[in-house]
Design an enzyme around this catalytic site. Structure first.
Site: not given
Lengths: 89, 574
Positions: B294-298
């Site tokens: 999820g968002s930790v990849m942004k």
């Protein structure tokens, strides 16, 4: 003839001396060996004892136990965030 | 005269007869001696050796495992194993009953075993008993009962480090975790020597010194783990998993400068000193379990945007109206954020923002960035059973996949991979493979421009500092990091279960620690990474910075400024 006799006697004495010596040192070897065996065994036992003590120590100094002692017996607690002040150098 | 002559003859005849008789005896003795000493020599020699010469094994212990400060994590203690030679026990069943009683075995069963396997040379009946119990058995003074030294593994830290260190089986062979990974290093080779024993069974001499197989004890292993930090991290994670009724959870603490794993904790866990009947806790989830992050990849999508040189951290992307259709799929934001700078895309965690950034860049570039940060590849920690995660090749991406990858879907990662990837930002754009072994530092290599790394560090610090009351906040230290809340994929779509995560580092001015926390399927009211994982991050980070004596870089409350003479004087006067 005399010389020959003398030599024979000397050799017999020498032989006896060597044989006695051999027996003596054989016995000595056995004794020393038995001693090394004993020491080896003692070493094993001490090693085992050391491992046991290490385990005992690791349980005594386990973080959970230290935390418990600090909290319950020594009435210590971690400072709250607002209690912490930093000294600036 | 005649008489005397007769007598004389008689005497010499008698002497001759006696002599002949003695000669015969002598010949018999010589022949017998010859037959024994020359013809039968081999037979008698082996018979003699069988009775007095024994080959004995020299037992060696498995190497111990220590943490980075020399605290024991796995130790071997010498125990006694009792074995029998069944053939020698057939005719002393009354003693077998005593033996069974001392060892708390079923006497009838033991007798059955003895009769059934009477041809066996040796078999264990009870392994790893205490030396005290062994003395009781020795006191029975039985023939056909033998003792061997074996070692029992003990794990002082118990469940706190169980799935990282692993355990050994009854034969002292590593089965899981680092015990298995470094089994060859830890295992010693037991030696053999030939000895002469006397009638009492005492060893009287070593023979065949030359052929003696030297015993090589197992080597010790010094891990990079810090037991104190491990304990704090374990408690923090366990509390959160319990509070949010989560299925599982993992947390990893890395030293930014060396890539050393200072702590790695997982829930559920197990007691390595007891029976290992639960399968659930055995895995080291931090490295074996993969999930869509999820968002930790942004931040990595933002790296791709900055590398393209079409964007700077201040560039603005229009995310109105909070919905954006890509290839038939609609991407939503939490609400309509309007125009966002790159920094604010991360601060608000805008799905539309990152999708718009990467769709203009080409699939190969985003794939290349992810690849460089180590996604889809084993981290290089060497842990046996480590998963490489999953990153599909860019040629197979559809446009919707491209957008999904930017917000951390359609790829799978491990918690350790996340920690390693974030340490690149903290380490001036250089990737260093993590290690479990103290001092075994892997070479680092530059994978992104240091300028971009420092821009990302700055942007990630805004994520924590700009969000009022962010749960990752640590007093007196600046923190950079990113939350993630990902739906967990199920057959045919996404479930209502979430993976909550937080990855970050501190202090921002000179990063020292990276902490990655992931909590799987929190079933309470809260499931956002910022509410579930970030508090765990903050607790672990706070303890870590304190334990490592890292100076504070963002002091909010000062006692006294020692360089300020007035203040110092005022103190004196007071």
């Amino acid at each position: 003839m005399n010389i020959q006799n003398g030599m024979t006697v000397t050799f017999i004495f020498l032989l006896v001396a060597v044989l006695v010596n051999y027996v003596y040192f054989q016995n000595e070897t056995r004794k020393l060996f038995a001693e090394t065996q004993g020491v080896e065994k003692e070493k094993l036992e001490l090693n085992a004892e050391w491992a046991r003590l290490q385990i005992e120590m690791s349980t005594l100094v386990s973080n959970s136990r230290i935390e418990q002692v600090a909290r319950d017996q020594l009435n210590m607690k971690l400072p709250q965030d607002e209690q912490i002040m930093v000294i600036v150098r | 005269m005649r008489k005397s002559q007769h007598k004389q003859v008689n005497i010499s005849l008698r002497i001759a007869i006696v002599m002949a008789f003695l000669l015969c005896c002598f010949v018999v003795v010589v022949v017998r001696a010859f037959s024994i000493q020359v013809r039968g020599a081999e037979f008698y020699q082996t018979q003699g050796e069988k009775r007095h010469v024994r080959e004995v094994e020299i037992p060696v212990s498995r190497g111990s495992i220590y943490d980075r400060n020399g605290e024991p994590l796995a130790l071997s203690t010498a125990m006694v194993s009792v074995g029998i030679v069944p053939g020698q026990l057939l005719d002393q069943f009354s003693k077998v009953e005593q033996l069974a009683e001392v060892l708390e075995l079923d006497a009838n069963e033991l007798k059955q075993i003895i009769t059934a396997r009477k041809d066996r040379h040796f078999l264990f009946i009870k392994r790893r008993i205490t030396p005290m119990l062994a003395d009781q058995v020795k006191a029975l003074n039985m023939d056909g009962v033998e003792f061997r030294t074996e070692f029992k593994r003990f794990y002082p830290t118990g469940e706190i480090l169980a799935n990282v260190v692993g355990f050994t089986d009854v034969e002292d062979v590593g089965q899981e975790g680092l015990e298995r990974t470094y089994d060859n290093w830890l295992t010693g080779t037991s030696g053999k020597k030939t000895v002469v024993k006397d009638l009492l069974g005492q060893v009287v001499a070593d023979i065949d010194i030359d052929e003696l197989e030297a015993a090589k004890p197992g080597k010790d292993l010094h891990l990079s783990i810090d037991r104190r930090l491990q304990y704090a991290a374990y408690l923090g994670l366990k509390k959160a998993v319990y509070k949010h009724q989560a299925t599982s959870g993992s947390a990893v603490v890395l030293d930014v400068k060396t890539g050393e794993i200072l702590a790695m904790v997982n829930q559920p866990s197990f007691n390595p000193n007891g029976s290992k009947d639960t399968n659930e806790g055995l895995r080291n989830r931090s490295v074996t379990d993969i999930y869509e992050p999820g968002s930790v990849m942004k931040p990595f999508a933002v790296v791709a945007a900055l590398e393209s040189a079409e964007y700077t951290p201040k560039s603005v992307v229009n995310t109105s109206p909070g919905e954006y259709e890509v290839d038939g799929f609609v991407i939503h934001d939490f609400r309509d954020y309007g125009e966002l700078s790159l920094v604010d895309i991360l601060v608000k965690s805008s799905n539309i923002g990152v999708a718009k950034l990467v769709l203009g860049l080409g699939k190969e570039h985003l794939w290349d960035v992810y690849q460089r940060f180590g996604y889809g590849q084993s981290s290089g920690s060497g842990f046996m059973g480590e998963s490489a995660g999953y990153l599909p090749h860019h040629e197979r991406w559809r446009t919707a996949d491209h957008a999904a990858l930017s917000r951390g879907y359609n790829l799978s990662v491990t918690t350790l991979q996340l920690a390693s990837a974030y340490s690149v930002f903290a380490n001036q754009g250089r990737y260093r493979a993590p290690t479990f072994i103290k001092g075994n530092i892997n070479e680092d290599k530059a994978i992104i421009d240091p300028m971009i790394a420092s821009q990302l560090t700055d942007m990630l610090s805004h994520v924590v500092m700009d969000n009022e009351g962010h749960k990752a906040f640590i007093p007196n230290y600046s923190v950079a990091g990113k939350t993630g809340t990902a739906r967990i994929a199920e057959k045919g779509g996404y479930s209502d279960n979430y993976m909550s995560s937080f990855v970050g580092f501190s202090p921002v001015s000179s990063p020292r620690l990276v902490v990655a926390v992931s909590i799987n399927n929190p079933r309470g009211d809260e499931y956002y990474g910022g509410l579930v994982a970030a508090p765990v991050f903050s607790e672990i980070m706070k303890t870590g910075l304190r334990l490592l004596n890292v100076p504070a870089d963002q002091v909010t409350r000062t006692l006294v400024d020692l360089n300020d003479e007035n203040a110092a004087e005022g103190e004196d006067a007071g």
